[in-house]
Write a protein that holds these residues in place. Structure first.
Motif, mmCIF file in Angstrom:
data_model
loop_
_atom_site.group_PDB
_atom_site.id
_atom_site.type_symbol
_atom_site.label_atom_id
_atom_site.label_comp_id
_atom_site.label_asym_id
_atom_site.label_seq_id
_atom_site.Cartn_x
_atom_site.Cartn_y
_atom_site.Cartn_z
ATOM 1 N N LYS A 1 53.064 109.566 31.820
ATOM 2 C CA LYS A 1 51.580 109.810 30.973
ATOM 3 C C LYS A 1 51.953 110.358 29.602
ATOM 4 C CE LYS A 1 48.366 110.666 33.536
ATOM 5 N NZ LYS A 1 47.214 111.680 33.771
ATOM 6 N N LEU A 2 50.943 110.022 28.842
ATOM 7 C CA LEU A 2 51.206 110.209 27.345
ATOM 8 C C LEU A 2 50.732 111.852 27.390
ATOM 9 C CD1 LEU A 2 51.764 108.388 25.119
ATOM 10 C CD2 LEU A 2 49.080 108.266 24.968
ATOM 11 N N ASN A 3 51.511 112.602 26.681
ATOM 12 C CA ASN A 3 51.495 113.985 26.495
ATOM 13 C C ASN A 3 50.404 114.291 25.264
ATOM 14 O OD1 ASN A 3 53.327 114.767 28.261
ATOM 15 N ND2 ASN A 3 54.831 114.665 26.831
ATOM 16 N N ILE A 4 49.216 114.986 25.622
ATOM 17 C CA ILE A 4 48.229 115.340 24.460
ATOM 18 C C ILE A 4 47.732 116.839 24.796
ATOM 19 C CG2 ILE A 4 45.957 114.708 23.631
ATOM 20 C CD1 ILE A 4 46.275 111.836 24.323
ATOM 21 N N SER A 5 48.067 117.405 23.517
ATOM 22 C CA SER A 5 47.517 119.038 23.753
ATOM 23 C C SER A 5 45.961 119.144 23.723
ATOM 24 C CB SER A 5 48.085 119.711 22.514
ATOM 25 O OG SER A 5 49.257 119.928 22.583
ATOM 26 N N LYS A 6 45.316 119.945 24.621
ATOM 27 C CA LYS A 6 44.100 120.052 24.818
ATOM 28 C C LYS A 6 43.248 120.459 23.401
ATOM 29 C CE LYS A 6 43.475 119.594 29.163
ATOM 30 N NZ LYS A 6 42.190 119.135 30.129
ATOM 31 N N ASP A 7 43.585 121.701 22.943
ATOM 32 C CA ASP A 7 42.879 121.957 21.678
ATOM 33 C C ASP A 7 43.461 121.945 20.409
ATOM 34 O OD1 ASP A 7 42.319 124.172 24.238
ATOM 35 O OD2 ASP A 7 40.749 122.696 23.569
ATOM 36 N N GLU A 8 44.805 121.457 20.354
ATOM 37 C CA GLU A 8 45.590 121.447 19.216
ATOM 38 C C GLU A 8 45.914 120.120 18.751
ATOM 39 O OE1 GLU A 8 48.552 125.156 19.173
ATOM 40 O OE2 GLU A 8 48.659 123.996 21.197
ATOM 41 N N LEU A 9 46.466 120.290 17.680
ATOM 42 C CA LEU A 9 46.913 118.923 16.940
ATOM 43 C C LEU A 9 48.054 118.474 17.809
ATOM 44 C CD1 LEU A 9 47.290 116.802 14.731
ATOM 45 C CD2 LEU A 9 48.841 118.305 13.551
ATOM 46 N N LEU B 1 39.540 109.711 20.180
ATOM 47 C CA LEU B 1 40.563 110.627 19.562
ATOM 48 C C LEU B 1 40.527 110.410 17.971
ATOM 49 C CD1 LEU B 1 43.380 110.826 22.029
ATOM 50 C CD2 LEU B 1 41.602 112.480 21.692
ATOM 51 N N LYS B 2 40.597 111.335 17.114
ATOM 52 C CA LYS B 2 40.660 111.471 15.780
ATOM 53 C C LYS B 2 42.405 111.146 15.598
ATOM 54 C CE LYS B 2 38.234 113.564 12.996
ATOM 55 N NZ LYS B 2 37.909 114.837 12.115
ATOM 56 N N VAL B 3 42.622 110.057 14.919
ATOM 57 C CA VAL B 3 43.930 109.875 14.645
ATOM 58 C C VAL B 3 44.375 109.748 13.179
ATOM 59 C CG1 VAL B 3 45.691 107.822 14.953
ATOM 60 C CG2 VAL B 3 44.027 108.321 16.820
ATOM 61 N N MET B 4 45.599 110.014 12.853
ATOM 62 C CA MET B 4 45.915 110.082 11.549
ATOM 63 C C MET B 4 47.489 109.363 11.393
ATOM 64 S SD MET B 4 46.468 113.140 8.646
ATOM 65 C CE MET B 4 44.807 113.182 7.889
ATOM 66 N N PHE B 5 47.722 108.732 10.333
ATOM 67 C CA PHE B 5 49.350 108.205 10.385
ATOM 68 C C PHE B 5 49.884 108.922 9.181
ATOM 69 C CE2 PHE B 5 48.357 105.090 13.219
ATOM 70 C CZ PHE B 5 48.044 103.947 12.811
ATOM 71 N N ALA C 1 47.499 118.165 6.391
ATOM 72 C CA ALA C 1 46.416 117.562 6.306
ATOM 73 C C ALA C 1 45.507 117.317 7.411
ATOM 74 C CB ALA C 1 46.526 116.028 5.540
ATOM 75 N N ALA C 2 46.493 116.912 8.754
ATOM 76 C CA ALA C 2 45.925 116.536 10.078
ATOM 77 C C ALA C 2 45.247 117.825 10.384
ATOM 78 C CB ALA C 2 46.841 116.247 10.778
ATOM 79 N N LYS C 3 45.821 119.178 10.201
ATOM 80 C CA LYS C 3 45.196 120.374 10.639
ATOM 81 C C LYS C 3 43.830 120.745 9.925
ATOM 82 C CE LYS C 3 48.996 122.733 12.562
ATOM 83 N NZ LYS C 3 50.108 123.655 12.297
ATOM 84 N N ALA C 4 43.935 120.296 8.556
ATOM 85 C CA ALA C 4 42.625 120.526 7.745
ATOM 86 C C ALA C 4 41.551 119.507 8.177
ATOM 87 C CB ALA C 4 43.030 120.474 6.404
ATOM 88 N N ARG C 5 41.709 118.452 8.531
ATOM 89 C CA ARG C 5 40.778 117.494 8.917
ATOM 90 C C ARG C 5 40.519 117.444 10.362
ATOM 91 N NH1 ARG C 5 42.183 112.272 5.218
ATOM 92 N NH2 ARG C 5 43.300 113.414 3.813
#
Ligand SMILES: Nc1nc2c(ncn2[C@@H]2O[C@H](COP(=O)(O)OP(=O)(O)OP(=O)(O)O)[C@@H](O)[C@H]2O)c(=O)[nH]1
Ligand SMILES: Nc1nc2c(ncn2[C@@H]2O[C@H](COP(=O)(O)OP(=O)(O)OP(=O)(O)O)[C@@H](O)[C@H]2O)c(=O)[nH]1
Ligand SMILES: [Mg+2]
Ligand SMILES: [Mg+2]
Lengths: 292, 272
Positions: B62-70, B99-103, B147-151
């Motif tokens: 499975k893909l690991n994704i944190s619940k409430d964090e980046l 999900l909100k994604v950033m590169f 930037a990821a945390k800010a947005r």
């Protein structure tokens, strides 16, 4: 390494005096395994070890004092012969401008090698010209443009065109106005199973009639090298091969497979990411690399 | 019957499974055939399928994704395997899930690398954080995490330059990148993907071992270019040795050409 393994295999046998055919066959199993681990194609290995066996069971080896050394020499010589002659210098002469197509699978190193080849030719006082004919990959033309600017070589591409043949023919007429003597066409990566992409290449060849089509192959390629070589050669027709990423430690057995399946000359070896890291082919260097 | 096993060995070796692993599989199959008194070739091939499935089926796919964090996904691998393209594919998948994604354009070295990721970002409407070509990748990655945390981004996908495992300085750079991420984000990346070209031969094992030595927290493999004639067989000794799951397979250059790894399908590609 294979030579060490062979030394070991035969050192057990030297004490026996004369070698039997069975002794040679069991040592040849070591050769087979080593060549397969070096990514030489399965069928090529079978034919190759058969040839070695015929030569090794010959009289002079069986009566020699160091049979291990003899067999290693036979394997090495046979590899060098298989790989074809060394390239002393690049000969892209005859028609002017001489037109080269760089073709191959995705990510094999065509764009980088196009830049490297232009740089090498410029150092030979030639006037190379680059054409970016990859209309699919995001920023492919920018990538080639950065390389061209770096080495101060003229380049043509058209970000708004979806017609590869137009791009290439327009590039050629501009190159002619520039008095360029060698034109290097960087094409998009493609799978030989992809009929429409292979057709694009076949049609491009028909209309442009290049003087040389170079198949660019990743030096880490495994057993699939024979399929790549066979399909590109049969469907499009290639004139020579460039092997890239040989600055890695992959043994490079794909080189043997390509040479064996296409019969074409290996000319260029990519030895790094920098623009000056392109070498001409030396069969004995590649042979000793494969032997380890 | 010897011919049956010889043909099997040839099929396995020519899919890049490697001669040693192929011989081992054939040896094991012979024992199973003897023990279970198997008479038909179809049954024997079925047994071989099971043997291989046992090797490649690993539980944490499975893909690991944190619940409430980046969540941070780092992509590493050899030159030209498909890292940048795969980032576009995975980014698109995550975005489609809401999900909100950033590169992060962490390849500051190769000509056109930053531009390549920017083109993908533009077409997918995913923001790309980048600096000048030639800048320090760690600096770009640092900026990207900020930037990821800010947005309020959910998943940050980080691209890195291709590298050969025998280049010590590049292995060191990769280690440094991993350290910077852990320091800035306060935790290990949720996923570190080692991207592998299915056409790679036996060097894949030495390569993966060296990558893991330098980045021990690799969480998954991604096999690319399975849409050609290459079978990706070296994944079998790789998984056997390193116990890392294949999380995705890629079958083309389009953004949709990515699938979850299905062992049976993968083996069918090898055994037919
Ligand atoms: N180490 C090393 N890297 C190389 C060599 N040749 C190319 N590369 C790298 O391999 C990667 C792919 O090279 P490209 O030139 O983009 O390959 P391509 O065949 O043009 O790729 P597509 O156009 O997508 O098919 C890049 O990271 C290059 O820097 C080489 O000889 N050694
Ligand atoms: N056929 C096919 N091509 C692919 C696949 N994945 C990537 N490619 C192509 O492979 C080539 C290289 O892809 P990139 O994403 O640039 O590879 P990379 O690992 O980022 O390369 P570097 O950054 O130079 O090391 C491109 O032409 C991609 O379109 C795949 O699954 N199938
Ligand atoms: Mg290219
Ligand atoms: Mg990339």
């Amino acid at each position: 390494s294979l030579s060490e393994k062979l030394q070991k295999a035969f050192s057990k046998l030297t004490g026996k005096g004369r070698l039997s055919e069975d002794d040679v066959i069991s040592a040849l199993k070591e050769v087979q395994i080593a060549l397969l681990e070096a990514d030489v194609n399965y069928k090529v290995v079978k034919d190759f070890t058969k040839k070695i066996k015929e030569k090794a069971i010959g009289k002079d080896v069986l009566e020699s004092l160091s049979p291990g050394q003899q067999v290693i020499k036979i394997v090495n010589d046979e590899l060098v012969e298989l790989l074809g002659g060394k390239i002393d210098k690049l000969e892209f002469s005859g028609r002017k401008p001489f037109i080269i197509f760089m073709v191959g699978l995705q990510g094999s190193g065509k764009t980088t090698t196009s830049g490297k080849l232009a740089y090498m030719l410029k150092a030979q006082n030639k006037k190379p010209f680059l054409i970016g004919a990859d209309i699919y990959r995001p920023a492919a033309m920018e990538q080639l443009e950065v390389l061209a600017k770096k080495i101060d070589v003229n380049i043509f591409f058209d970000k708004n065109s979806k017609d590869v043949e137009n791009i290439v023919s327009e590039g050629i007429s501009i190159a002619n106005k520039n008095n360029s003597d060698i034109i290097i066409v960087d094409t998009a990566g493609r799978q030989h199973l992809d009929d429409s992409m292979m057709d694009e290449l076949i049609n491009l060849k028909k209309s442009i009639k290049p003087d040389e089509i170079i198949l660019v192959v990743d030096g880490m390629t495994g057993q699939d090298a024979v399929n790549i070589g066979k399909e590109f050669n049969e469907k499009v027709g290639i004139d020579s091969v460039a092997v890239t990423k040989m600055d890695g430690d992959s043994r490079g057995g794909a080189v043997i497979s390509l040479r064996q399946i296409t019969g074409k000359q290996i000319k260029l070896i990519g030895m790094g990411e920098k623009i000056d890291q392109l070498e001409l082919f030396y069969p004995d260097r590649i042979a000793s690399r494969i032997l380890g | 019957n010897d011919l049956f096993y010889d043909n099997l060995e040839e099929i396995l070796v020519t899919s890049d499974i490697g001669i040693k692993t192929s011989m081992e599989l054939v040896r094991t199959l012979k024992e199973v055939v003897k023990k279970d008194k198997i008479k038909e070739t179809q049954k024997a091939i079925e047994k071989l399928r099971e043997l291989i499935v046992d090797i490649v089926k690993i539980n944490n796919q499975k893909l690991n994704i944190s619940k409430d964090e980046l969540s941070i996904y780092l992509f590493i691998g050899v030159n030209g395997v498909g890292k940048t393209t795969t980032i576009a594919k995975v980014g698109n998948l995550l975005q489609k899930r809401g999900l909100k994604v950033m590169f992060s354009a962490g390849d500051t070295f190769r000509a056109g690398a930053i531009e390549q990721l920017k083109v993908w970002g533009k077409s997918l409407e995913i923001p790309v954080i980048s600096q000048q070509e030639g800048s320090d990748p760690a600096a770009v990655i640092f900026d990207s995490i900020e930037a990821a945390k800010a947005r309020d981004i959910d998943v940050l996908l980080i691209d890195t330059a291709g590298r050969l495992h025998n280049k010590k300085n590049l292995m060191e750079e990769m280690k440094k990148i991993n350290k910077v991420i852990q320091r800035e984000d306060g935790k290990k990346p949720e996923e570190i993907f080692l991207v592998i070209d299915s056409g790679t031969g036996q060097n894949a094992l030495a390569s993966a071992e060296e990558f893991i030595k330098n980045v021990p927290d690799i969480t998954g493999l991604i096999l690319t270019k399975l849409d050609g004639t290459a079978k990706g067989g070296m994944a079998i000794p790789l998984i056997k040795e390193l116990n890392i799951p294949i999380k995705f397979v890629c079958l083309g250059e389009g953004v949709k050409d990515i699938d979850e790894f299905i062992p049976e399908k993968f083996i069918e590609g090898i055994l037919g």
